[in-house]
Motif scaffolding. Structure first.
Motif, mmCIF file in Angstrom:
data_model
loop_
_atom_site.group_PDB
_atom_site.id
_atom_site.type_symbol
_atom_site.label_atom_id
_atom_site.label_comp_id
_atom_site.label_asym_id
_atom_site.label_seq_id
_atom_site.Cartn_x
_atom_site.Cartn_y
_atom_site.Cartn_z
ATOM 1 N N GLY A 137 51.807 47.501 41.094
ATOM 2 C CA GLY A 137 50.984 46.310 40.969
ATOM 3 C C GLY A 137 50.696 45.881 39.545
ATOM 4 O O GLY A 137 50.740 46.675 38.611
ATOM 5 N N VAL A 138 50.410 44.591 39.428
ATOM 6 C CA VAL A 138 49.900 43.989 38.197
ATOM 7 C C VAL A 138 48.561 43.360 38.564
ATOM 8 O O VAL A 138 48.503 42.482 39.434
ATOM 9 N N ARG A 139 47.481 43.822 37.925
ATOM 10 C CA ARG A 139 46.146 43.331 38.266
ATOM 11 C C ARG A 139 45.655 42.379 37.172
ATOM 12 O O ARG A 139 45.560 42.754 36.010
ATOM 13 N N PHE A 140 45.354 41.149 37.580
ATOM 14 C CA PHE A 140 44.810 40.167 36.650
ATOM 15 C C PHE A 140 43.332 40.450 36.419
ATOM 16 O O PHE A 140 42.623 40.895 37.322
ATOM 17 N N LEU A 141 42.862 40.168 35.224
ATOM 18 C CA LEU A 141 41.437 40.240 34.958
ATOM 19 C C LEU A 141 40.694 39.198 35.796
ATOM 20 O O LEU A 141 41.272 38.152 36.138
ATOM 21 N N PRO A 142 39.443 39.443 36.146
ATOM 22 C CA PRO A 142 38.688 38.435 36.890
ATOM 23 C C PRO A 142 38.678 37.088 36.173
ATOM 24 O O PRO A 142 38.400 37.006 34.972
ATOM 25 N N GLY A 143 39.039 36.043 36.899
ATOM 26 C CA GLY A 143 39.038 34.697 36.341
ATOM 27 C C GLY A 143 40.238 34.364 35.481
ATOM 28 O O GLY A 143 40.285 33.273 34.896
ATOM 29 N N ALA A 144 41.224 35.280 35.386
ATOM 30 C CA ALA A 144 42.315 35.092 34.422
ATOM 31 C C ALA A 144 43.644 34.684 35.041
ATOM 32 O O ALA A 144 44.599 34.435 34.309
ATOM 33 N N VAL A 145 43.738 34.593 36.360
ATOM 34 C CA VAL A 145 45.041 34.292 36.958
ATOM 35 C C VAL A 145 45.449 32.841 36.704
ATOM 36 O O VAL A 145 46.638 32.537 36.566
ATOM 37 N N GLY A 146 44.477 31.933 36.597
ATOM 38 C CA GLY A 146 44.810 30.536 36.327
ATOM 39 C C GLY A 146 45.793 29.985 37.344
ATOM 40 O O GLY A 146 45.675 30.222 38.547
ATOM 41 N N GLY A 147 46.806 29.265 36.860
ATOM 42 C CA GLY A 147 47.806 28.686 37.753
ATOM 43 C C GLY A 147 49.061 29.513 37.869
ATOM 44 O O GLY A 147 50.097 29.015 38.331
ATOM 45 N N ALA A 148 49.002 30.798 37.483
ATOM 46 C CA ALA A 148 50.210 31.620 37.421
ATOM 47 C C ALA A 148 50.894 31.801 38.772
ATOM 48 O O ALA A 148 52.113 32.022 38.821
ATOM 49 N N LEU A 149 50.151 31.700 39.860
ATOM 50 C CA LEU A 149 50.742 31.926 41.184
ATOM 51 C C LEU A 149 51.060 30.627 41.914
ATOM 52 O O LEU A 149 51.570 30.647 43.033
ATOM 53 N N GLY A 150 50.733 29.513 41.282
ATOM 54 C CA GLY A 150 51.128 28.221 41.845
ATOM 55 C C GLY A 150 50.199 27.670 42.902
ATOM 56 O O GLY A 150 50.469 26.596 43.453
ATOM 57 N N VAL A 151 49.114 28.388 43.224
ATOM 58 C CA VAL A 151 48.149 27.901 44.213
ATOM 59 C C VAL A 151 46.744 28.145 43.676
ATOM 60 O O VAL A 151 46.527 29.075 42.883
ATOM 61 N N PRO A 152 45.761 27.330 44.074
ATOM 62 C CA PRO A 152 44.377 27.583 43.650
ATOM 63 C C PRO A 152 43.928 28.962 44.110
ATOM 64 O O PRO A 152 44.173 29.365 45.255
ATOM 65 N N VAL A 153 43.246 29.691 43.232
ATOM 66 C CA VAL A 153 42.867 31.066 43.557
ATOM 67 C C VAL A 153 41.936 31.125 44.762
ATOM 68 O O VAL A 153 41.981 32.088 45.544
ATOM 69 N N LEU A 160 41.299 52.151 51.761
ATOM 70 C CA LEU A 160 40.242 51.154 51.604
ATOM 71 C C LEU A 160 40.319 50.493 50.231
ATOM 72 O O LEU A 160 40.394 51.171 49.209
ATOM 73 N N VAL A 161 40.275 49.174 50.219
ATOM 74 C CA VAL A 161 40.207 48.386 48.987
ATOM 75 C C VAL A 161 38.883 47.625 49.019
ATOM 76 O O VAL A 161 38.568 46.967 50.016
ATOM 77 N N VAL A 162 38.110 47.720 47.929
ATOM 78 C CA VAL A 162 36.805 47.051 47.877
ATOM 79 C C VAL A 162 36.852 45.908 46.859
ATOM 80 O O VAL A 162 37.696 45.912 45.953
ATOM 81 N N PRO A 163 35.985 44.930 46.983
ATOM 82 C CA PRO A 163 36.006 43.763 46.087
ATOM 83 C C PRO A 163 35.799 44.156 44.625
ATOM 84 O O PRO A 163 34.939 44.978 44.298
ATOM 85 N N ASP A 164 36.615 43.543 43.750
ATOM 86 C CA ASP A 164 36.471 43.792 42.310
ATOM 87 C C ASP A 164 36.599 42.525 41.472
ATOM 88 O O ASP A 164 36.577 42.592 40.250
ATOM 89 N N GLY A 165 36.745 41.362 42.137
ATOM 90 C CA GLY A 165 36.864 40.109 41.398
ATOM 91 C C GLY A 165 38.263 39.819 40.898
ATOM 92 O O GLY A 165 38.481 38.793 40.247
#
Length: 232
Positions: A68-84, A30-35
């Motif tokens: 895994g590499v976990r981004f901080l909430p709100g910190a991914v920006g454009g790193a993945l090339g698509v809107p979050v 189970l994975v729960v929401p964390d932002g």
């Protein structure tokens, strides 16, 4: 086995943790929401886990390894090339993302790598992508912190000099969520931290901003799919 370690200081403002999970038995995890948004290399290759709004299950077999590499909430920006917000509640193979040179090299070099090698390769990819894309909204950490501290959406907007509509738009762009959804998730995560520290649930509810223990129980069930005692 699940292990986390802190990232290199160069990305500590964007990356929360590096982690490894080795399944100890067959079943559903189970994975729960964390932002957060995670870049993950699992048994079927690399994928992105977008920001969740409810419970998500991963079927695992004994010995399956996830890095895994976990981004901080709100910190991914454009790193993945698509809107979050387009990744919300999704698990997207890296092959389906816009293919930067960094992501292409990662997918070519990763197969057969050890856990430590995969972690280094994934972090190097993230560092390169962060350096090549626009920085995230500087207001994002303040939004998350204020909501976590119990501020209302209206108070957060006012403190930032924004209208609630502007805050809504910027929250979607940063977190993939509306401010109201983000508020529920950070409150839920705060409650889990307090409960795991052994606090009585009535105190957890009061200190996390819930109206009462029943409100806490209902919100945990909606976000995780299980009771808080089962989740703990």
């Amino acid at each position: 086995m699940y292990v986390e370690r802190l990232p290199d200081p160069a990305v500590s403002g964007r990356v929360a943790v590096l982690w490894v999970h080795v399944a100890e038995g067959d079943g559903r995890h189970l994975v729960v929401p964390d932002g957060c948004v995670d870049l993950i290399w699992g048994p079927h290759g690399p994928h992105v886990a977008g920001p969740d709004t409810g419970p998500m299950y991963t079927r695992m077999r004994a010995g399956d390894t996830y890095v895994g590499v976990r981004f901080l909430p709100g910190a991914v920006g454009g790193a993945l090339g698509v809107p979050v917000e387009e990744l919300r509640d999704l698990r997207v193979p890296v092959a389906d993302l816009p293919r930067s040179d960094a992501l292409r090299r990662m997918t070519e070099e990763g197969p057969g790598a050890s856990r430590s090698e995969l972690q280094r390769l994934m972090l190097a990819t993230v560092v390169e992508r962060l350096g090549a894309t626009a920085a995230p909204d500087p207001a994002a950490p303040h939004v998350a912190a204020a909501l976590r501290a119990g501020r209302t959406v209206a108070e957060v907007a006012r403190r930032l000099g924004l209208s609630e509509r502007q805050l809504h738009r910027r929250s979607l762009a940063s977190f993939g969520y509306s401010p109201k959804t983000l508020q529920r998730i950070v409150r839920f995560q705060r409650a889990l931290r307090l409960a795991r520290a052994g606090r009585p649930l009535a105190d957890v509810a009061a200190d996390s901003g819930y109206a009462d223990q029943a409100h806490l129980a209902n919100d945990v069930k909606r976000l995780s799919g299980v009771t808080i005692r089962r989740l703990l």
